[in-house]
Design a protein around this motif. Structure first.
Motif, mmCIF file in Angstrom:
data_model
loop_
_atom_site.group_PDB
_atom_site.id
_atom_site.type_symbol
_atom_site.label_atom_id
_atom_site.label_comp_id
_atom_site.label_asym_id
_atom_site.label_seq_id
_atom_site.Cartn_x
_atom_site.Cartn_y
_atom_site.Cartn_z
ATOM 1 N N LYS A 202 70.709 73.502 -13.224
ATOM 2 C CA LYS A 202 69.789 74.193 -12.031
ATOM 3 C C LYS A 202 68.818 75.110 -12.752
ATOM 4 N N GLU A 206 64.676 73.992 -12.004
ATOM 5 C CA GLU A 206 63.723 74.848 -11.514
ATOM 6 C C GLU A 206 62.265 74.792 -12.254
ATOM 7 N N LYS A 207 62.559 74.573 -13.566
ATOM 8 C CA LYS A 207 61.332 74.492 -14.234
ATOM 9 C C LYS A 207 60.654 72.989 -14.626
ATOM 10 N N TYR A 228 71.983 68.812 -8.017
ATOM 11 C CA TYR A 228 70.744 68.036 -8.394
ATOM 12 C C TYR A 228 69.735 67.917 -6.971
ATOM 13 N N TRP A 231 68.729 71.798 -5.535
ATOM 14 C CA TRP A 231 68.609 72.814 -6.542
ATOM 15 C C TRP A 231 67.798 74.207 -6.008
ATOM 16 N N ASN A 232 66.961 73.819 -5.043
ATOM 17 C CA ASN A 232 66.209 74.963 -4.411
ATOM 18 C C ASN A 232 66.526 75.352 -2.992
ATOM 19 N N ALA A 233 67.949 75.093 -2.983
ATOM 20 C CA ALA A 233 68.550 75.386 -1.521
ATOM 21 C C ALA A 233 69.611 76.343 -1.698
ATOM 22 N N ALA A 237 72.662 76.401 -4.871
ATOM 23 C CA ALA A 237 73.171 77.555 -5.723
ATOM 24 C C ALA A 237 74.591 77.730 -5.537
ATOM 25 N N HIS A 240 76.194 75.220 -7.863
ATOM 26 C CA HIS A 240 76.014 75.465 -9.340
ATOM 27 C C HIS A 240 77.158 76.357 -9.847
#
Length: 305
Positions: A202, A206-207, A228, A231-233, A237, A240
């Motif tokens: 994760k 993000e990067k 995967y 990852w931005n929700a 998280a 993860h």
């Protein structure tokens, strides 16, 4: 990263053995099908977790041929083809392309320690020139095992010398900063960075990383796929946290032996615990401790067919 060749969750696939320590291709193909059905986007066969460096050259080619013959799509496989010598690395990489694999994962020439960047560049230039074809080269950065790290300046030089050929890297350094250095330097123009540690999936996604290639994906790919995809929700998280707990569990014992024990439990097939020396099966006490901490992660494995 969009349009990555192996974007997503890739398992560093285990290699099941028969009692005589030959490879059991039927069980390996069944495991590959389970992985693809339960969250894996790709299959990193014949890597460290697959005991590849305990197998001979012909055995490694037989594995790839056997999996393709059993219906495992070559387009989903990234075989490990880097060995300690130039000649066999070229043979294995050419064979991977012949079988239809779009990319191959190459260790550095790991026997001779402390090579210069000039020496590494000469080696990989020679490999790439001799292999030819369209197959893409992925570097395998695992300095704890190979003792030969890949620096950002080296990768920059290698890519410049071989435009379009060096497509990405698996970073098993375990260092977020190291993986981030690859992402920041190269991901912007399509270079695929894969985390070799599930706990970094994760943060590196993000990067701008492309995904992961991990040993623990043999058992945690279902939760890795959620990380995967989200990852931005919040769902990513939460997933993860579970993914990281499973990673910590499997490294609490010798990794390959532990993963084989977990697969043996999930399939009900104790033959999965067979492993080539110098690796050894877990003791009963080690298995009990592993199962306790793994189960505490909250992940329930999808049952094997």
């Amino acid at each position: 990263m969009k349009n990555a060749l192996y974007g997503g969750v890739n398992a560093a696939v285990l290699t099941p053995m028969n009692e005589d320590l030959s490879v059991d291709l039927d069980r390996m193909a069944a495991h590959c099908r389970w992985l693809l059905a339960n969250g894996c986007n790709g299959l990193g066969v014949m890597g460290t977790t697959g005991e590849a460096n305990s197998l001979g050259l012909q055995e490694r080619m037989d594995v790839l041929e056997g999996l393709v013959a059993r219906g495992i799509p070559a387009a989903r496989m990234m075989p490990g083809t880097g060995v300690a010598n130039l000649t066999d690395t070229v043979i294995l990489t050419r064979h991977a392309e012949k079988m239809g694999c779009p990319g191959a994962l190459l260790l550095p020439p790991f026997y001779y320690k402390n090579p210069t960047d000039d020496g590494l560049l000469a080696y990989f230039n020679e490999v790439i020139q001799r292999v030819g074809g369209a197959i893409k080269i992925y570097l395998y950065n695992f300095p704890q095992q190979s003792a030969v790290p890949f620096s950002v300046p080296f990768i920059e030089r290698l890519r410049a010398a071989n435009p379009g050929k060096v497509k990405g890297i698996k970073d098993s350094s375990g260092s977020y900063e190291n993986g981030l250095s690859y992402v920041e330097a190269f991901a912007g123009d399509g270079f695929e960075v894969y985390a070799g540690d599930d706990t970094l999936l994760k943060p590196l996604l993000e990067k701008g990383a492309a995904g992961c290639i991990t040993a623990a994906s043999n058992v945690n790919c279902s939760i890795g796929s959620i990380v995967y995809a989200a990852w931005n929700a919040p769902a990513g998280a939460a997933a993860h946290e579970v993914l990281s707990a499973t990673r910590k569990a499997v490294i609490s014992v010798p990794l390959i032996s532990g993963l084989k024990a977990l697969v043996a439990r999930n399939t009900g097939d104790p033959r999965w615990e067979t492993i080539r020396p110098p690796h050894m099966k877990l003791t009963d006490a080690q298995k009990a401790a592993l199962f306790t901490v793994f189960d505490a992660s909250g992940l329930t494995l999808p049952k094997a067919a």
